[in-house]
Scaffold this active site. Structure first.
Site, PDB file in Angstrom:
ATOM      1  CE  LYS A 200       3.248  -9.143   1.825  1.00  0.00           C
ATOM      2  NZ  LYS A 200       3.783  -8.302   2.867  1.00  0.00           N
TER       3      LYS A 200
ATOM      4  CE  LYS B 234       2.620 -15.503   7.260  1.00  0.00           C
ATOM      5  NZ  LYS B 234       4.000 -15.152   6.910  1.00  0.00           N
TER       6      LYS B 234
ATOM      7  CE  LYS C  19      -1.487  -4.800   9.289  1.00  0.00           C
ATOM      8  NZ  LYS C  19      -0.520  -5.457  10.163  1.00  0.00           N
TER       9      LYS C  19
HETATM   10  P1  AMP Z   1       4.273  -6.801   6.715  1.00  0.00           P
HETATM   11  O1  AMP Z   1       4.168  -6.251   5.329  1.00  0.00           O
HETATM   12  O2  AMP Z   1       2.957  -7.224   7.284  1.00  0.00           O
HETATM   13  O3  AMP Z   1       5.346  -7.832   6.856  1.00  0.00           O
HETATM   14  O4  AMP Z   1       4.698  -5.592   7.662  1.00  0.00           O
HETATM   15  C1  AMP Z   1       5.953  -4.988   7.627  1.00  0.00           C
HETATM   16  C2  AMP Z   1       5.926  -3.797   8.579  1.00  0.00           C
HETATM   17  O5  AMP Z   1       4.976  -2.813   8.148  1.00  0.00           O
HETATM   18  C3  AMP Z   1       5.569  -4.153  10.012  1.00  0.00           C
HETATM   19  O6  AMP Z   1       6.360  -3.388  10.902  1.00  0.00           O
HETATM   20  C4  AMP Z   1       4.124  -3.759  10.123  1.00  0.00           C
HETATM   21  O7  AMP Z   1       3.748  -3.411  11.418  1.00  0.00           O
HETATM   22  C5  AMP Z   1       4.026  -2.559   9.177  1.00  0.00           C
HETATM   23  N1  AMP Z   1       2.677  -2.497   8.581  1.00  0.00           N
HETATM   24  C6  AMP Z   1       2.147  -3.380   7.701  1.00  0.00           C
HETATM   25  N2  AMP Z   1       0.904  -3.011   7.333  1.00  0.00           N
HETATM   26  C7  AMP Z   1       0.612  -1.866   8.015  1.00  0.00           C
HETATM   27  C8  AMP Z   1      -0.523  -1.002   8.077  1.00  0.00           C
HETATM   28  N3  AMP Z   1      -1.618  -1.213   7.350  1.00  0.00           N
HETATM   29  N4  AMP Z   1      -0.446   0.098   8.868  1.00  0.00           N
HETATM   30  C9  AMP Z   1       0.648   0.341   9.593  1.00  0.00           C
HETATM   31  N5  AMP Z   1       1.753  -0.446   9.588  1.00  0.00           N
HETATM   32  C10 AMP Z   1       1.758  -1.535   8.816  1.00  0.00           C
END
Ligand code: AMP
Ligand code: TRP
Length: 335
Positions: free
Chosen positions: A199, A113, A196
């Protein structure tokens, strides 16, 4: 005594996405069956990068509504907003004071970041983010912290800080386990299926949002990028697009990818997409509608979060009090 788990997701968008849902939320909803579960919305973490204030407040409500619509039961689990429980900030300071510069500088999320915003411009909040996360966790003495791969390093730091504190000041914190309880599916970007789903992905069509309309969800699935050839086969390396669609199907239908391969043998990519689009709409449409319904009554939602915050404060207060006493803070006179 029932073991405790704790986790949170940042309120950094208007909608959770399919990766959040299948990778984390579905798992959380299951965990509340057998654990004393604490789920919170880390709004204090969100302001480590610039946020529009009105957007942030709205996103916290929207995230809460989506947690509940996905199946987090605020009667059974403790659902709260981080900034409503001042002990998080208070313990974070103590954690910051246990952490070395080098140790904090090795956190890969910080490095990523900070590199993005140019190291000189990166806020100090980004640097201390993991220590706030350690405080989030240690305040509730959970047995484990269900998080994705990308958060493991922060949980590892939390373990180190807990052990260090216990060593310096005497046994205080439960050291949370790193073992992630049965992790969910990993979902990839629909337009770029080797990345992956996130957003911050490049194409808005690659991101399937929980709050999308039925039409939009169906369209995003139907226009997902697929692979050369025509065989519907689960093979992440050779067929990343089709494999991603099969994973999504599998996570929603409960059928193993091998079972789906059989079911789709001799059929075309288009068939899989059309049927998956229907399945997605059938499963996620009601979740979105429930979230929208909850958002129609923000007063009720706020009241529910207030009750959650009260439960969280009762759990956090004695832990913080013990920490304050152990580090040698003079007790404040009551009142
Ligand atoms: P984040 O939006 O990156 O803060 O992720 C929030 C939660 O969602 C975390 O537990 C991540 O591991 C899960 N997560 C985010 N993106 C993915 C994805 N593409 N596939 C599976 N899990 C995800
Ligand atoms: N940093 C986590 C994320 O980005 C969110 C988070 C903050 C968290 N505090 C936490 C997760 C405590 C688990 C436990 O996904």
């Amino acid at each position: 005594m029932t073991e405790r788990v704790l986790s949170g997701m940042q309120p950094s968008a208007d909608s959770l996405h399919l990766g959040n849902y299948l990778g984390a939320m579905v798992n959380w909803v299951q965990l509340q069956e057998s654990y004393d579960a604490f789920f919170f919305i880390p709004d204090m973490h969100a302001i480590t990068v610039a946020q529009d204030p009105a957007d942030l407040a709205e996103r916290v409500r929207r995230t809460a509504a989506q947690y509940i619509a996905c199946g987090i039961d605020p009667e059974r689990s403790t659902l709260f907003v981080q900034s409503h429980v001042p002990q998080h900030a208070q313990l974070a300071w103590v954690m910051i004071c246990q952490t070395g510069m080098g140790e904090a500088g090795r956190m890969t999320q910080f490095k990523d970041k900070a590199a993005k915003s140019g190291s000189e411009h990166a806020g100090v909040g980004l640097f201390t983010y993991p220590m706030l996360q350690a405080a989030d966790i240690l305040l509730y003495q959970p047995h484990s912290v269900p998080v994705g791969e990308d958060q493991k390093q922060h949980v590892e730091l939390t373990r180190n800080l807990a052990q260090r504190f216990n060593h310096r000041y005497g046994e205080t914190f439960r050291v949370p386990e790193l073992a992630v309880p049965a992790s969910g599916a990993r979902i990839y970007d629909l337009q770029n299926p080797t990345a992956k789903m996130s957003k911050s992905g490049e194409s808005p069509n690659g991101l399937l949002n929980l709050m999308d309309t039925d039409k939009k969800m169906a369209k995003k699935i139907r226009s997902a990028v697929t692979d050369d050839g025509s065989e519907i086969r689960f093979d992440r390396a050779a067929k990343p697009g089709i494999s991603n669609l099969l994973s999504i199907h599998s996570a929603l239908s409960g059928k193993a990818p091998s079972e789906l391969e059989e079911e789709y043998a001799g059929r075309m990519y288009g068939h899989l997409k059309v049927e998956l689009a229907e399945l997605v709409v059938e499963r996620l449409g009601p979740v979105r509608d429930r979230a929208l319904e909850l958002l129609e009554d923000p007063g009720e939602l706020d009241a529910l979060l207030a009750r959650g915050a009260q439960k969280a404060r009762s759990a956090a207060e004695p832990v913080l009090a013990e920490v304050y006493q152990k580090v040698g803070f003079l007790p404040a006179a009551p009142g």
